[in-house]
Write an enzyme that holds these catalytic residues in place. Structure first.
Site, PDB file in Angstrom:
ATOM      1  N   ASP A   1      45.251  32.797  30.261  1.00 35.75           N
ATOM      2  CA  ASP A   1      44.932  34.129  29.755  1.00 35.75           C
ATOM      3  C   ASP A   1      46.153  34.760  29.100  1.00 35.75           C
ATOM      4  OD1 ASP A   1      46.439  34.497  32.037  1.00 35.75           O
ATOM      5  OD2 ASP A   1      44.986  35.738  33.074  1.00 35.75           O
TER       6      ASP A   1
ATOM      7  N   ASN B   1      41.225  42.846  42.396  1.00 31.39           N
ATOM      8  CA  ASN B   1      39.803  43.135  42.152  1.00 31.39           C
ATOM      9  C   ASN B   1      38.961  41.855  42.168  1.00 31.39           C
ATOM     10  OD1 ASN B   1      40.623  41.898  39.832  1.00 31.39           O
ATOM     11  ND2 ASN B   1      39.914  43.483  38.424  1.00 31.39           N
TER      12      ASN B   1
ATOM     13  N   HIS C   1      39.531  39.173  40.315  1.00 30.03           N
ATOM     14  CA  HIS C   1      39.473  38.429  39.049  1.00 30.03           C
ATOM     15  C   HIS C   1      40.219  37.099  39.117  1.00 30.03           C
ATOM     16  CE1 HIS C   1      43.314  40.327  37.012  1.00 30.03           C
ATOM     17  NE2 HIS C   1      43.630  39.421  37.893  1.00 30.03           N
TER      18      HIS C   1
ATOM     19  N   GLU D   1      36.927  39.548  34.691  1.00 30.78           N
ATOM     20  CA  GLU D   1      36.863  40.775  35.474  1.00 30.78           C
ATOM     21  C   GLU D   1      35.507  40.891  36.186  1.00 30.78           C
ATOM     22  OE1 GLU D   1      39.831  41.490  35.686  1.00 30.78           O
ATOM     23  OE2 GLU D   1      40.383  43.158  34.396  1.00 30.78           O
TER      24      GLU D   1
END
Ligand code: PGA
Length: 243
Positions: free
Chosen positions: A67, A136, A138, A143
């Site tokens: 990423d 979170n 991810h 996401e």
């Protein structure tokens, strides 16, 4: 999915580094996708010594990026490219021809997604992915709520990712969008490892491993992987009921 818990971050990092070295030993032309981030830093720092000891040569493997922050150049210390260059590629003497990362400054993100997708197909798919987990849930920039079928895509970053991501940058930085391999790449990889360390990851690890398998917690999708292992230190594992 196999769960392995190590007594501390050091032991966890040694185990992860040994897995990478083993992969190259078994298949020197492996395609690796190794995440940037605080968690795998020590793993990468240990690699040259372990590789040397084992007589493992990284000169024929290939790397693809997981990423990148869109709008952040690779000259910025907070970029994934910078991190990988400093902690992985330079110490291992990886040649530029072996490396395929995202261009965070691309003028055409859709084309950048297609370029990376083609690249992964051309090199025969990913042999080993090593990923972290965000607070979170991810993986990469997949996401919460992402499609399980997503391949490379551009994403609006979740509020947690934007604020937690500040830790990588010297000064406050606007983080809005990211470009990432998708959960489909994770599921299609021949082998995948997810690493987590520290008490701050304990809650999300419990949700990802013991909650329902849902893209609301993207890391939980790893449980569908036939060869997907989770490597934790004891703090990250401290809220699991199986421990
Ligand atoms: P970290 O990042 O290794 O810096 O905690 C993990 C992630 O957000 O994927």
């Amino acid at each position: 999915m196999a769960l392995r818990v190590y007594r501390n971050y050091d032991a966890l990092s040694h185990a992860a580094a040994a897995e990478i070295v083993l992969q190259i030993k078994q298949n020197p032309i492996s395609v690796l996708c190794l995440a940037a981030g605080e968690t795998p830093r020590l793993t990468y720092n240990l690699l040259p010594e372990i590789a040397d000891k084992e007589g493992v040569d990284f000169s024929r493997c290939r790397f693809v990026g997981l990423d990148e922050w869109l709008g952040i150049p690779d000259t910025n210390e907070g970029s994934c490219a910078w991190f990988l260059r400093e902690n992985l590629f330079a110490p291992l003497n990886i040649a530029p021809r072996q490396i395929n990362l995202f261009d965070g400054m691309t003028k055409d993100p859709a084309e950048e997604c297609r370029r990376m997708s083609r690249r992964i197909v051309d090199c025969g798919g990913i042999d080993l992915m090593l990923v972290g987990i965000g607070l979170n849930g991810h993986i990469g920039f997949n996401e919460p709520g992402v499609s399980e079928d997503a391949h490379v895509h551009v994403t609006e970053l979740d509020e947690t990712t934007r604020s937690v991501g500040q830790k990588y940058f010297r000064e406050a930085t606007v983080l809005q969008r990211g470009i990432t391999l998708g959960l489909r790449h994770l599921l299609e990889s021949r082998k995948a490892f997810m690493m987590a360390a520290g008490a701050k990851k304990a809650g999300i690890i419990r949700l990802a491993l013991e909650g329902s398998i849902t893209t609301k917690v993207p890391a939980s999708i790893l449980r569908k992987h036939a060869c997907g292992d989770v490597l934790l230190d004891s703090e990250a594992a401290s809220m699991l009921t199986v421990i």
